[in-house]
Design a protein around this motif. Structure first.
Motif, short mmCIF file in Angstrom:
data_model
loop_
_atom_site.label_atom_id
_atom_site.label_comp_id
_atom_site.label_asym_id
_atom_site.label_seq_id
_atom_site.Cartn_x
_atom_site.Cartn_y
_atom_site.Cartn_z
N ALA A 48 3.23 -16.95 12.32
CA ALA A 48 4.24 -16.19 11.24
C ALA A 48 3.83 -16.39 9.69
N MET A 49 3.47 -17.49 9.02
CA MET A 49 2.92 -17.68 8.10
C MET A 49 1.69 -16.82 7.64
N ILE A 50 0.74 -16.76 8.53
CA ILE A 50 -0.48 -16.06 8.35
C ILE A 50 -0.11 -14.71 8.35
N ALA A 51 0.81 -14.08 9.17
CA ALA A 51 1.16 -12.52 9.13
C ALA A 51 1.93 -12.30 7.87
N ALA A 52 2.61 -13.21 7.34
CA ALA A 52 3.37 -12.87 5.89
C ALA A 52 2.29 -12.80 4.95
N LEU A 53 1.31 -13.83 4.97
CA LEU A 53 0.14 -13.69 3.84
C LEU A 53 -0.63 -12.48 4.01
N LEU A 54 -0.70 -11.92 5.41
CA LEU A 54 -1.60 -10.75 5.66
C LEU A 54 -0.71 -9.43 5.20
N PHE A 55 0.34 -9.52 5.39
CA PHE A 55 1.23 -8.31 4.93
C PHE A 55 1.43 -8.21 3.43
N GLY A 56 1.44 -9.38 2.61
CA GLY A 56 1.39 -9.38 1.45
C GLY A 56 0.05 -8.70 0.85
N ALA A 57 -1.08 -9.30 1.51
CA ALA A 57 -2.42 -8.68 0.90
C ALA A 57 -2.53 -7.35 1.17
N ALA A 58 -1.98 -6.63 2.44
CA ALA A 58 -1.96 -5.46 2.44
C ALA A 58 -1.12 -4.65 1.72
N VAL A 59 -0.04 -5.05 1.09
CA VAL A 59 0.63 -4.36 0.04
C VAL A 59 -0.23 -4.56 -1.39
N LEU A 60 -0.88 -5.57 -1.57
CA LEU A 60 -1.49 -5.71 -2.91
C LEU A 60 -2.70 -4.66 -2.77
N ILE A 61 -3.41 -4.44 -1.85
CA ILE A 61 -4.44 -3.54 -1.45
C ILE A 61 -3.94 -2.38 -1.58
N PHE A 62 -3.20 -1.85 -0.84
CA PHE A 62 -2.19 -0.64 -1.07
C PHE A 62 -2.05 -0.12 -2.36
N VAL A 63 -1.48 -1.07 -3.25
CA VAL A 63 -1.13 -0.70 -4.51
C VAL A 63 -2.33 -0.64 -5.41
N ALA A 64 -3.34 -1.52 -5.39
CA ALA A 64 -4.58 -1.34 -5.96
C ALA A 64 -5.29 -0.08 -5.54
N ALA A 65 -5.31 0.29 -4.43
CA ALA A 65 -6.00 1.47 -4.10
C ALA A 65 -5.47 2.75 -4.58
N ASN A 66 -3.96 2.68 -4.68
CA ASN A 66 -3.38 4.10 -5.57
C ASN A 66 -2.93 3.73 -6.85
N TRP A 67 -3.55 2.92 -7.51
CA TRP A 67 -3.11 2.39 -9.06
C TRP A 67 -3.11 3.63 -9.77
N GLN A 68 -3.90 4.46 -9.83
CA GLN A 68 -4.23 5.53 -10.67
C GLN A 68 -3.12 6.75 -10.65
N ALA A 69 -2.57 6.89 -9.15
CA ALA A 69 -1.81 7.91 -8.65
C ALA A 69 -0.20 7.26 -8.99
N ILE A 70 -0.03 5.98 -9.43
CA ILE A 70 1.19 5.76 -9.66
C ILE A 70 1.45 5.81 -11.01
N PRO A 71 2.96 6.36 -11.33
CA PRO A 71 3.22 6.91 -12.94
C PRO A 71 3.16 5.72 -13.86
N ARG A 72 3.01 5.89 -15.05
CA ARG A 72 2.81 4.79 -15.93
C ARG A 72 3.90 3.94 -15.99
N LEU A 73 5.17 4.60 -15.99
CA LEU A 73 6.54 3.88 -15.83
C LEU A 73 6.89 2.85 -14.77
N ALA A 74 6.25 3.25 -13.75
CA ALA A 74 6.29 2.58 -12.17
C ALA A 74 5.39 1.40 -12.77
N ARG A 75 4.32 1.68 -13.21
CA ARG A 75 3.24 0.50 -13.31
C ARG A 75 3.80 -0.66 -14.24
N VAL A 76 4.41 -0.25 -15.28
CA VAL A 76 4.97 -1.22 -16.17
C VAL A 76 6.20 -1.86 -15.49
N ALA A 77 7.00 -1.29 -14.57
CA ALA A 77 7.94 -2.00 -13.75
C ALA A 77 7.49 -2.97 -12.86
#
Length: 77
Positions: A48-77
């Motif tokens: 379960a700990m490994i699954a939580a770490l992998l899920f967190g990494a997946a969220v970070l990778i998703f945000v990093a891949a779509n960083w340019q598409a995220i509005p500037r105000l959302a990036r600040v938040a």
């Protein structure tokens, strides 16, 4: 392991009630179960700990891949 030790304690109480063992033997068996009970992490909790770490990494990778598409105000938040 906790389920095993609780099952053994239940069995010891049942054996004592039925008369298969005497009180001193039941006490010795109960002390032995408590002394040898593992207090470590189980395979399921480690998984379960490994699954939580992998899920967190997946969220970070998703945000990093779509960083340019995220509005500037959302990036600040």
């Amino acid at each position: 392991m906790a389920r095993y030790s609780s099952r053994v304690r239940t069995d010891i109480a049942r054996w004592l009630q039925v008369g298969l063992i005497d009180a001193s033997t039941a006490d010795a068996l109960t002390r032995d179960v408590e002394a040898n009970e593992r207090k470590s992490l189980s395979f399921g909790s480690i998984l379960a700990m490994i699954a939580a770490l992998l899920f967190g990494a997946a969220v970070l990778i998703f945000v990093a891949a779509n960083w340019q598409a995220i509005p500037r105000l959302a990036r600040v938040a």
